[in-house]
Design an enzyme around this catalytic site. Sequence first.
Site, short mmCIF file in Angstrom:
data_model
loop_
_atom_site.label_atom_id
_atom_site.label_comp_id
_atom_site.label_asym_id
_atom_site.label_seq_id
_atom_site.Cartn_x
_atom_site.Cartn_y
_atom_site.Cartn_z
N ASN A 148 1.48 -0.12 5.56
CA ASN A 148 1.86 -0.53 4.43
C ASN A 148 2.75 -1.76 4.38
O ASN A 148 3.84 -1.52 5.22
CB ASN A 148 2.92 0.47 3.50
CG ASN A 148 3.42 0.30 2.26
OD1 ASN A 148 3.29 -0.99 1.67
ND2 ASN A 148 4.63 0.77 2.21
N GLY A 149 2.41 -2.79 4.04
CA GLY A 149 3.40 -4.15 4.30
C GLY A 149 2.53 -5.34 4.47
O GLY A 149 1.38 -5.43 4.21
N GLY A 203 15.54 -12.75 -3.71
CA GLY A 203 16.57 -13.19 -3.34
C GLY A 203 17.49 -12.21 -2.41
O GLY A 203 18.81 -12.23 -2.02
N CYS A 262 0.86 -1.11 0.02
CA CYS A 262 -0.08 -0.03 0.08
C CYS A 262 0.99 1.13 -0.06
O CYS A 262 2.19 1.21 0.05
CB CYS A 262 -0.93 0.00 1.08
SG CYS A 262 -1.84 -1.46 1.51
#
Length: 653
Positions: free
Chosen positions: A84-85, A370, A2
């Site tokens: 956000n996350g 990675g 977000c």
Amino acid sequence: MCGIAGAVWYDERKALSEADLGRMTHVLRHRGPDDEGFYVKHLAGGNQPECGVALGHRRLSIIDISGGHQPMCNEEETLWIVFNGEIYNFRSLRRNLEESGHRFTTRSDTEVLLHLYEEKGLDFLADVNGMFALALWDEPRRRLVLARDRLGEKPLVYRCEPDRLLFASELKALLEVPGIGREVDPEALDAYLLYQYVPYPWTIYRGIRKLPPGHFAVYENGQLKVRPYWVPDFSHEERPDWEDAVEQVRELLRRSVELRLEAEVPLGAFLSGGIDSTIVVGLMQQLATERVRTFSIGFPVVEYDETRYARIAAEAFHTDHREFCVEPDAIKILPRLVWHYDEPFADSSAIPTWYVAEMTRQHVTVALTGDGGDELFGGYPRYWAIALAEGIHGLPFWLRWVFHERLWRWASQARQKSFWGRVRRFTEALHLPVGERYLEWIAIFNSCRRWALYTPEFQDCLAMAHPERFFLDTYARVAGRDVISAISLADLFTYLPCDLLVKVDIAAMAHSLETRPPFLDHHLVEYAGKLPGAWKVRGRRGKRILLAAFKDLIPPAIQTRGKMGFGVPLDHWFRGPLAELARGLLLHPRTIRRGYFRREAVEKLLAEHQQGRWNHSYRIWALLFLELWIRRWIDGEESPDLEGFLTPASQTL
């Protein structure tokens, strides 16, 4: 994933209107195209100061697609959050909270944070495993809490003024607020030319700061306090039994990948064919019930193309693999990069990262990466080089003198791109202490080159500037460790969050793609960061313990391959198709009049590169990106005419 924005104010003249908040979130719509939400409220005085709050949110729906609308509040509507996350361990946290009597109304990981704050106050992030930037409004206390994840995967910037605090996911959102100045911070510009990025807590603008990774900020009664909530102690190594360590690394990374497979949308992975992405994809396929979707980007220039290795890994794991071969178009992509990256950012691998994110988003919404494996397990060739230099530094004085003098004589006349040119660079810094030596190697413009570039007037603005302290102070915290551990850990807290994670976050979110790097699970970081450097790097080979942990998973051809950078042929571009663009922009009267750089210094830089005497491509790219950034964000030139600086032949790039 977000975008968030908002403010708290104690002076009504500084109130953020709904229209202001709407503009802030609108420019973040690429971070969250699925939903939008606002919370704006004025609170009268009484026992506490009069104040106002505004919270805005743009949502990319990943978990609880139907029920995760934000801003989100608790049952009493006394706590509000924009987030956000992703919180990867939210299910276990939720179970614990429910056992303590908390009741939930959604399936969202965001709601878990509200109840954790109710339960633990400012210690609410202690048990959270995730990547995030958040703003939590505690209405009874009239307190705003800002926080950022431990390694800095998600961005958060803020501006603290008298009687007002503004915050946002990206700088461009803050610039939508009326009256926000756009004055370039000279110290930030100086740091940018050293590192190729603007390090935290600076931003390129005066008065705007980045919240550092692993920190939270509390704004209360008009006062802002910033402090860390995660400070891992890497000052001393731990040396468990080798086999136990191998098994622990394997289990921690396996668990990290498993946690990051939580999603209600299509999920895949970037697959470069390097060791780190191959391990991640291999673990994903072991844990998945269907074929993993993998994505690779290729280029016509062989030395920049890794698709043959990605294909080996994809075939070994039987993934649903897609390759995209592109011809990077710098003229087309540069203005878009300048808009999305907000501030000067000179890592040219942003170009291929942009392309792989764009292609991947056509098929999935979440991709595992990675990132972090090189810093955590000693994957960069420069780590064995710093160990070699330290070994030479430990020789008797007369041997060091002979070594340095002989090599210097042989290398002093070499072109920079040649083997002896690299030897010259190696020997030039041998006399320096380890941290300064390493900084000299990684600098885009070292202190001598920057000072020769600057005008006397700009030099006067930098009398007190010491951008080297950003890296050296971080290095000093782990300087008691072996040289490989100390340098790689310093990179983990500087280069990784300021360069690599910024590069991936901005490129991915520009296409509304969420990326998740399993190597950055803080449990794995805390364990691997304490292991001896010799367990990671031996001779010219890195990732020793990682290879031991996953030798059954990595195809032999990938285990033995050399390290390949993820880049574009800048050297060729600035001697060929982009030579006129660089010269036209960097020597343009408008550029010179800015007063930052001496014309003759820029001319010398361009001439030395064009003649092949030095490879200045990264320096030229840094200056070019800076000038384009200034034209877009300071001068307000929304559509720079780059083709006007090109010859007809170069326009076919």
